[in-house]
Design a protein around this motif. Structure first.
Motif, mmCIF file in Angstrom:
data_model
loop_
_atom_site.group_PDB
_atom_site.id
_atom_site.type_symbol
_atom_site.label_atom_id
_atom_site.label_comp_id
_atom_site.label_asym_id
_atom_site.label_seq_id
_atom_site.Cartn_x
_atom_site.Cartn_y
_atom_site.Cartn_z
ATOM 1 N N ARG A 180 0.851 -1.181 0.000
ATOM 2 C CA ARG A 180 0.000 0.000 0.000
ATOM 3 C C ARG A 180 0.888 1.233 0.000
ATOM 4 O O ARG A 180 1.819 1.337 0.796
ATOM 5 N N ALA A 181 0.596 2.157 -0.898
ATOM 6 C CA ALA A 181 1.431 3.344 -1.054
ATOM 7 C C ALA A 181 0.644 4.609 -0.767
ATOM 8 O O ALA A 181 -0.534 4.718 -1.122
ATOM 9 N N THR A 182 1.295 5.546 -0.120
ATOM 10 C CA THR A 182 0.769 6.901 0.043
ATOM 11 C C THR A 182 1.690 7.839 -0.727
ATOM 12 O O THR A 182 2.898 7.864 -0.479
ATOM 13 N N VAL A 183 1.130 8.573 -1.669
ATOM 14 C CA VAL A 183 1.884 9.585 -2.401
ATOM 15 C C VAL A 183 1.468 10.938 -1.836
ATOM 16 O O VAL A 183 0.306 11.318 -1.916
ATOM 17 N N MET A 184 2.432 11.652 -1.271
ATOM 18 C CA MET A 184 2.137 12.889 -0.546
ATOM 19 C C MET A 184 2.875 14.075 -1.177
ATOM 20 O O MET A 184 4.106 14.078 -1.248
ATOM 21 N N SER A 185 2.135 15.059 -1.643
ATOM 22 C CA SER A 185 2.784 16.290 -2.099
ATOM 23 C C SER A 185 3.080 17.166 -0.892
ATOM 24 O O SER A 185 2.368 17.131 0.108
ATOM 25 N N PHE A 186 4.149 17.948 -0.986
ATOM 26 C CA PHE A 186 4.500 18.831 0.127
ATOM 27 C C PHE A 186 5.318 20.005 -0.393
ATOM 28 O O PHE A 186 5.831 19.993 -1.519
ATOM 29 N N GLY A 187 5.455 21.029 0.426
ATOM 30 C CA GLY A 187 6.272 22.186 0.112
ATOM 31 C C GLY A 187 7.529 22.202 0.960
ATOM 32 O O GLY A 187 7.461 22.065 2.182
ATOM 33 N N GLY A 191 8.961 22.260 5.378
ATOM 34 C CA GLY A 191 9.703 21.158 5.979
ATOM 35 C C GLY A 191 9.391 19.810 5.359
ATOM 36 O O GLY A 191 8.322 19.591 4.780
ATOM 37 N N LEU A 192 10.342 18.889 5.484
ATOM 38 C CA LEU A 192 10.176 17.535 4.954
ATOM 39 C C LEU A 192 9.169 16.744 5.788
ATOM 40 O O LEU A 192 9.144 16.879 7.016
ATOM 41 N N PRO A 193 8.345 15.904 5.159
ATOM 42 C CA PRO A 193 7.447 15.027 5.923
ATOM 43 C C PRO A 193 8.255 14.033 6.751
ATOM 44 O O PRO A 193 9.151 13.367 6.227
ATOM 45 N N VAL A 194 7.961 13.931 8.026
ATOM 46 C CA VAL A 194 8.753 13.066 8.898
ATOM 47 C C VAL A 194 8.494 11.585 8.629
ATOM 48 O O VAL A 194 9.310 10.731 8.995
ATOM 49 N N ASP A 195 7.369 11.262 7.991
ATOM 50 C CA ASP A 195 7.022 9.861 7.773
ATOM 51 C C ASP A 195 7.331 9.392 6.358
ATOM 52 O O ASP A 195 6.879 8.324 5.935
ATOM 53 N N ALA A 196 8.117 10.159 5.605
ATOM 54 C CA ALA A 196 8.413 9.800 4.216
ATOM 55 C C ALA A 196 9.454 8.694 4.154
ATOM 56 O O ALA A 196 10.483 8.755 4.836
ATOM 57 N N ASP A 197 9.192 7.678 3.332
ATOM 58 C CA ASP A 197 10.195 6.653 3.049
ATOM 59 C C ASP A 197 11.085 7.085 1.882
ATOM 60 O O ASP A 197 12.280 6.805 1.865
ATOM 61 N N LEU A 198 10.475 7.753 0.908
ATOM 62 C CA LEU A 198 11.185 8.218 -0.278
ATOM 63 C C LEU A 198 10.780 9.663 -0.543
ATOM 64 O O LEU A 198 9.621 10.023 -0.357
ATOM 65 N N TYR A 252 10.454 -4.336 -1.510
ATOM 66 C CA TYR A 252 9.691 -4.163 -0.272
ATOM 67 C C TYR A 252 8.835 -5.401 0.016
ATOM 68 O O TYR A 252 8.741 -5.855 1.158
ATOM 69 N N ARG A 253 8.211 -5.931 -1.003
ATOM 70 C CA ARG A 253 7.383 -7.125 -0.810
ATOM 71 C C ARG A 253 8.229 -8.294 -0.321
ATOM 72 O O ARG A 253 7.824 -9.045 0.563
ATOM 73 N N ARG A 254 9.411 -8.466 -0.910
ATOM 74 C CA ARG A 254 10.282 -9.569 -0.498
ATOM 75 C C ARG A 254 10.723 -9.413 0.949
ATOM 76 O O ARG A 254 10.900 -10.400 1.662
ATOM 77 N N GLU A 255 10.902 -8.174 1.383
ATOM 78 C CA GLU A 255 11.365 -7.914 2.741
ATOM 79 C C GLU A 255 10.224 -7.793 3.748
ATOM 80 O O GLU A 255 10.452 -7.505 4.914
ATOM 81 N N GLY A 256 8.984 -7.991 3.283
ATOM 82 C CA GLY A 256 7.844 -7.953 4.191
ATOM 83 C C GLY A 256 7.335 -6.568 4.509
ATOM 84 O O GLY A 256 6.506 -6.405 5.405
ATOM 85 N N LYS A 257 7.804 -5.553 3.798
ATOM 86 C CA LYS A 257 7.319 -4.192 4.027
ATOM 87 C C LYS A 257 6.014 -4.017 3.257
ATOM 88 O O LYS A 257 5.945 -4.292 2.068
ATOM 89 N N ARG A 258 5.000 -3.534 3.938
ATOM 90 C CA ARG A 258 3.668 -3.471 3.343
ATOM 91 C C ARG A 258 3.202 -2.047 3.062
ATOM 92 O O ARG A 258 2.237 -1.847 2.351
ATOM 93 N N TYR A 259 3.868 -1.061 3.637
ATOM 94 C CA TYR A 259 3.441 0.326 3.469
ATOM 95 C C TYR A 259 4.635 1.175 3.058
ATOM 96 O O TYR A 259 5.733 1.005 3.583
ATOM 97 N N VAL A 260 4.416 2.090 2.135
ATOM 98 C CA VAL A 260 5.466 3.005 1.715
ATOM 99 C C VAL A 260 4.853 4.386 1.483
ATOM 100 O O VAL A 260 3.740 4.502 0.959
ATOM 101 N N THR A 261 5.557 5.409 1.924
ATOM 102 C CA THR A 261 5.119 6.783 1.699
ATOM 103 C C THR A 261 6.127 7.481 0.811
ATOM 104 O O THR A 261 7.315 7.565 1.151
ATOM 105 N N VAL A 262 5.652 7.943 -0.345
ATOM 106 C CA VAL A 262 6.491 8.668 -1.295
ATOM 107 C C VAL A 262 6.119 10.144 -1.205
ATOM 108 O O VAL A 262 4.973 10.521 -1.484
ATOM 109 N N ALA A 263 7.060 10.977 -0.796
ATOM 110 C CA ALA A 263 6.814 12.412 -0.664
ATOM 111 C C ALA A 263 7.345 13.132 -1.899
ATOM 112 O O ALA A 263 8.508 12.964 -2.274
ATOM 113 N N VAL A 264 6.483 13.901 -2.530
ATOM 114 C CA VAL A 264 6.825 14.628 -3.751
ATOM 115 C C VAL A 264 6.803 16.114 -3.426
ATOM 116 O O VAL A 264 5.753 16.656 -3.067
#
Length: 301
Positions: A180-187, A191-198, A252-264
């Motif tokens: 499951r992915a969250t794509v988050m726009s930000f300015g 400041g950078l989103p603290v919960d961003a993976d990428l 991520y799937r191979r490593e068992g990670k189920r959630y990712v947040t991409v900050a744009v």
């Protein structure tokens, strides 16, 4: 289990009994990780439920009209005296023909001591004694349950990802665990989103803020989006980064990670990052990744 409900016409219909998994085992052996894995697979998970309430939980699930089809319950020594009721509850479930499995997480004394020392927390049963005293008391308390367990997993030499893989193998069936992915726009100016993976930087693109007729609008506007993606490199960037995310998602799937947040990000989080996030989210969704697009800073200016 004799549970029922009524349909729209008021007629009584038989309720579907949820599938039940009881997760137990040694403290520090990975119960929380196992429970989280089932939650990611779509199970309804209840942590530290008193055993006497398990039949009630199953009955409530049966009344949910299929909304709660699989229940996982974590039962452990934190329940103290309530734990004594587990055997009675299991007998009650068997009498009502509830399909249930008991998963028992095991680990060596050495591994458990190392884990408790690494987090600097006492064992729940050690009292005024040592960690090993608590482990010994817990093993004795859980001895019969371990013997009756349907699945025993020894996590002594397993890391989190390997334990997840074992749980997936047992409970995922033919379905692959979804990412499951969250794509988050930000300015960036907020400041950078603290919960961003990428983090993706769109500031290399010309800013619609400097185009008077586009400035009042956001990246959700078709004219703003067209302006952004008509700039040199915008479409190529989207294509290349989507390919990169496909590679990362497989890992991520191979490593068992189920959630990712991409900050744009762009300067203010209003134009470029919003337009790019919308397109990127649509691309990921088309690739079979469950995606949510959110715009953190849109409207803050």
């Amino acid at each position: 289990m004799s549970t029922g409900t009524t349909n729209e016409t008021g007629e009584a219909v038989e309720a579907a009994i949820p599938e039940l998994v009881i997760i137990s085992g040694m403290s520090g052996a990975g119960r929380s990780t196992a429970a989280k894995c089932l939650e990611d697979l779509g199970w309804f998970v209840v942590d530290n439920l008193p055993p006497a309430l398990i039949p009630t939980m199953v009955e409530l699930g049966a009344r949910s009209q299929g909304n709660v089809a699989r229940i996982a319950v974590v039962v452990d020594v934190r329940g103290r005296r309530f734990f004594d009721n587990l055997r009675e509850s299991l007998a009650d479930l068997d009498a009502k023909e509830v399909t249930r499995r008991v998963v028992f997480l095991e680990s060596s004394d050495e591994a458990l001591v190392r884990r408790f020392e690494s987090v600097r927390r006492p064992h729940p049963l050690q009292g005024d004694g040592r960690i090993v005293d608590g482990i010994e008391a817990e093993r004795e308390l859980l001895r019969e349950l371990r013997g009756d367990a349907d699945l025993v997993i020894d996590t002594s030499s397993l890391n989190v990802h390997e334990l997840r893989a074992k749980m997936d193998a047992q409970f995922a069936g033919d379905e692959k665990p979804e990412l499951r992915a969250t794509v988050m726009s930000f300015g960036y100016k907020y400041g950078l989103p603290v919960d961003a993976d990428l983090v993706v930087d769109c500031r290399f693109l010309p800013n619609p803020h400097w185009v008077p007729e586009l400035r009042p609008f956001t990246g959700l506007n078709e004219e703003v989006s067209a302006y952004v993606f008509n700039q040199p490199g915008a479409k190529e960037f989207l294509d290349r980064y989507t390919e990169l995310l496909q590679l990362i998602a497989a890992g991520y799937r191979r490593e068992g990670k189920r959630y990712v947040t991409v900050a744009v990000g762009c300067t203010g989080g209003k134009h470029r990052s919003v337009a790019m996030s919308e397109r990127l989210g649509a691309r990921l969704a088309s690739e079979g990744i469950e995606t949510v697009v959110v715009h953190r800073d849109m409207g803050r200016e």
